[in-house]
Design a protein around this motif. Structure first.
Motif, short mmCIF file in Angstrom:
data_model
loop_
_atom_site.label_atom_id
_atom_site.label_comp_id
_atom_site.label_asym_id
_atom_site.label_seq_id
_atom_site.Cartn_x
_atom_site.Cartn_y
_atom_site.Cartn_z
N LEU A 1 0.88 -1.04 -0.01
CA LEU A 1 0.01 0.04 -0.01
C LEU A 1 0.68 1.27 -0.04
CD1 LEU A 1 -2.62 1.36 0.34
CD2 LEU A 1 -2.18 1.41 2.82
N TYR A 2 2.03 1.19 0.93
CA TYR A 2 2.74 2.55 1.01
C TYR A 2 3.49 2.81 -0.09
CZ TYR A 2 1.59 4.28 5.29
OH TYR A 2 0.96 4.60 6.43
N ARG A 3 3.95 1.36 -0.86
CA ARG A 3 4.71 1.82 -2.25
C ARG A 3 3.78 2.53 -3.40
NH1 ARG A 3 6.61 -3.96 -1.49
NH2 ARG A 3 8.70 -3.38 -0.60
N ASP A 4 2.15 2.29 -3.24
CA ASP A 4 1.51 2.66 -4.23
C ASP A 4 1.20 4.20 -3.72
OD1 ASP A 4 -0.31 2.32 -6.25
OD2 ASP A 4 -1.88 2.52 -4.77
N LEU A 5 1.19 4.42 -2.40
CA LEU A 5 0.88 5.82 -2.17
C LEU A 5 1.95 6.77 -2.14
CD1 LEU A 5 -0.93 4.84 1.13
CD2 LEU A 5 -2.01 5.75 -0.86
N VAL A 6 3.17 6.35 -1.79
CA VAL A 6 4.13 7.53 -1.67
C VAL A 6 5.57 7.16 -2.64
CG1 VAL A 6 3.59 8.07 0.75
CG2 VAL A 6 5.64 6.22 0.25
N ILE A 7 5.48 6.05 -3.38
CA ILE A 7 6.58 5.75 -4.49
C ILE A 7 6.05 5.81 -5.82
CG2 ILE A 7 8.51 4.03 -5.05
CD1 ILE A 7 8.52 3.24 -2.08
N ASP A 8 5.01 5.16 -6.05
CA ASP A 8 4.35 4.95 -7.31
C ASP A 8 3.59 6.17 -7.60
OD1 ASP A 8 5.72 2.66 -7.69
OD2 ASP A 8 4.00 1.31 -7.17
N TRP B 1 0.96 20.56 5.05
CA TRP B 1 2.25 19.70 5.37
C TRP B 1 3.19 19.52 4.39
CZ3 TRP B 1 2.75 16.05 9.73
CH2 TRP B 1 1.75 16.32 10.74
N LYS B 2 2.72 20.02 3.12
CA LYS B 2 3.47 20.01 2.09
C LYS B 2 4.30 18.75 1.79
CE LYS B 2 3.92 24.85 1.81
NZ LYS B 2 2.78 25.10 0.98
N SER B 3 3.65 17.65 1.86
CA SER B 3 4.55 16.34 1.71
C SER B 3 3.49 15.30 1.17
CB SER B 3 4.84 15.82 3.34
OG SER B 3 3.89 15.28 4.00
N ASN B 4 3.86 14.13 0.93
CA ASN B 4 3.08 12.95 0.56
C ASN B 4 2.94 12.04 1.73
OD1 ASN B 4 5.48 11.68 0.53
ND2 ASN B 4 5.20 10.78 -1.43
N MET B 5 3.15 12.42 2.98
CA MET B 5 2.98 11.59 4.35
C MET B 5 1.69 10.96 4.41
SD MET B 5 3.77 12.39 8.23
CE MET B 5 2.46 13.41 8.37
N HIS B 6 1.51 9.72 4.55
CA HIS B 6 0.31 8.98 4.81
C HIS B 6 0.47 8.43 6.46
CE1 HIS B 6 -0.22 9.77 0.62
NE2 HIS B 6 -1.52 9.36 0.71
N TRP B 7 -0.79 8.01 6.94
CA TRP B 7 -0.60 7.19 8.09
C TRP B 7 -1.72 6.06 8.25
CZ3 TRP B 7 -1.12 12.49 9.23
CH2 TRP B 7 -2.45 12.73 9.67
N GLY C 1 4.33 6.67 6.48
CA GLY C 1 5.40 6.52 5.28
C GLY C 1 5.36 7.94 4.56
N VAL C 2 6.49 8.25 4.21
CA VAL C 2 6.72 9.47 3.53
C VAL C 2 7.86 9.42 2.59
CG1 VAL C 2 8.09 10.63 5.07
CG2 VAL C 2 6.65 12.10 3.50
N SER C 3 7.72 9.92 1.20
CA SER C 3 9.00 9.84 0.27
C SER C 3 9.34 11.24 -0.10
CB SER C 3 8.72 9.12 -0.60
OG SER C 3 7.66 9.47 -1.68
N HIS C 4 8.44 12.13 0.13
CA HIS C 4 8.61 13.69 -0.52
C HIS C 4 8.09 14.81 0.72
CE1 HIS C 4 9.08 17.08 -3.11
NE2 HIS C 4 7.80 17.58 -2.57
#
Length: 159
Positions: free
Chosen positions: A40-47, A84-90, A136-139
């Protein structure tokens, strides 16, 4: 447990450092992989398929390799608002069954020793874990410093 410091100075009255058991991270990673949370996190914050800012969505996860309890578990995925200016999800358990399942995983990883140390250090007779989550956050363009808990008399903690 010890106060967090920078250049030898305590950085805040209520900021502490505690060692985690070496078994905790592998246990949490295995659980996230087994349940589909990692995917799920790969889909949300990477892909590049995040929820919209301020969005939330219910998900049902189940043990995909049979190593945990059978059944499905309801979780909620949330993304903070745009400031928040990020792609963070919890991602957090959405009901008692999922919450209890996550508590079992934390215990299997040795998190009980963290709670014991915390309770002893602060002289607490009991502890309750709530709003357990994976983050999860990548940006992130800019951090958003904030406090989730204020004026609790050191009886509520983010961990």
């Amino acid at each position: 447990i010890e106060p967090m410091t920078w250049d030898g100075n305590q950085i805040a009255e209520n900021a502490f450092h505690i060692d985690l058991p070496p078994t905790l991270l592998p246990e949490l990673r295995a659980y996230a992989d087994r349940m589909g949370i990692t995917d799920l996190y790969r889909d949300l914050v990477i892909d590049g398929r995040p929820l919209p800012p301020g969005g939330e969505r219910a998900f049902e996860f189940s043990d995909r390799d049979g190593k945990g309890d059978e059944g499905s578990y309801n979780w909620m995925v949330q993304r903070p608002k745009g400031h928040w200016k990020s792609n963070m999800h919890w991602t957090s358990p959405a009901d008692e069954t999922a919450h209890d399942d996550y508590l079992k995983v934390l215990s299997a990883g040795g998190f009980d020793s963290v709670l014991e140390a915390l309770g002893t250090y602060f002289g607490l007779e009991g502890l309750s874990a709530y709003h357990l989550s994976f983050i999860g956050v990548s940006h992130c363009e800019k951090g958003f410093i904030h406090a989730d808990v204020n004026n609790s008399g050191r009886k509520a903690f983010n961990m």
